[in-house]
Write a protein that holds these residues in place. Structure first.
Motif, PDB file in Angstrom:
ATOM      1  N   LYS A  58       7.304  60.324  78.234  1.00  0.00           N
ATOM      2  CA  LYS A  58       7.725  59.817  79.696  1.00  0.00           C
ATOM      3  C   LYS A  58       7.236  61.129  80.712  1.00  0.00           C
ATOM      4  CE  LYS A  58      11.352  56.837  78.791  1.00  0.00           C
ATOM      5  NZ  LYS A  58      12.472  56.089  79.443  1.00  0.00           N
ATOM      6  N   PRO A  59       7.034  61.220  81.937  1.00  0.00           N
ATOM      7  CA  PRO A  59       6.596  62.193  82.683  1.00  0.00           C
ATOM      8  C   PRO A  59       7.480  63.391  82.478  1.00  0.00           C
ATOM      9  CG  PRO A  59       6.219  60.168  83.688  1.00  0.00           C
ATOM     10  CD  PRO A  59       7.171  59.591  82.557  1.00  0.00           C
ATOM     11  N   ASP A  60       6.973  64.356  82.381  1.00  0.00           N
ATOM     12  CA  ASP A  60       7.797  65.639  82.059  1.00  0.00           C
ATOM     13  C   ASP A  60       8.123  65.944  83.551  1.00  0.00           C
ATOM     14  OD1 ASP A  60       8.955  68.310  81.733  1.00  0.00           O
ATOM     15  OD2 ASP A  60       7.510  68.731  80.146  1.00  0.00           O
ATOM     16  N   LEU A  61       9.318  65.822  84.044  1.00  0.00           N
ATOM     17  CA  LEU A  61       9.538  66.439  85.273  1.00  0.00           C
ATOM     18  C   LEU A  61      10.071  67.680  85.720  1.00  0.00           C
ATOM     19  CD1 LEU A  61      11.842  63.377  86.333  1.00  0.00           C
ATOM     20  CD2 LEU A  61       9.474  63.588  86.479  1.00  0.00           C
ATOM     21  N   SER A  62       9.809  68.753  84.480  1.00  0.00           N
ATOM     22  CA  SER A  62      10.066  70.198  84.576  1.00  0.00           C
ATOM     23  C   SER A  62       8.942  70.678  85.374  1.00  0.00           C
ATOM     24  CB  SER A  62      10.364  70.628  83.209  1.00  0.00           C
ATOM     25  OG  SER A  62       9.210  70.675  82.326  1.00  0.00           O
TER      26      SER A  62
END
Length: 82
Positions: A28-32
């Motif tokens: 999943k997209p790494d929102l960090s």
């Protein structure tokens, strides 16, 4: 004003042209890598983009990397040769 000069050049730094969204371990997209607005980069994201820009500036025209792989690997940082 610079068109006729031989001592001036503009060089595109294409490090962001083919960049893929960084993913986490679950795919999943790494929102960090992004700020709270999910549009701007976080400090971590800006660090990655800064390294990619630095590397692009050291690569010869025609051989510039057109992507950033978000590996957070500091060993990929290029050093200028003498």
């Amino acid at each position: 004003r610079y068109e006729e000069r031989e001592d001036f050049a503009v060089v595109m730094q294409p490090f962001f042209r083919n960049t893929l969204l960084p993913l986490d371990n679950n795919g999943k997209p790494d929102l960090s890598f992004f700020a709270a607005d999910c549009f701007h980069f976080s400090a971590k994201g800006y660090a990655e983009m800064s390294m990619a820009l630095w590397n692009n500036m050291l690569e010869p025209v025609g051989e510039k990397q057109t992507y950033n792989n978000f590996t957070r690997d500091r060993s990929k940082l290029k050093c200028p040769n003498p």
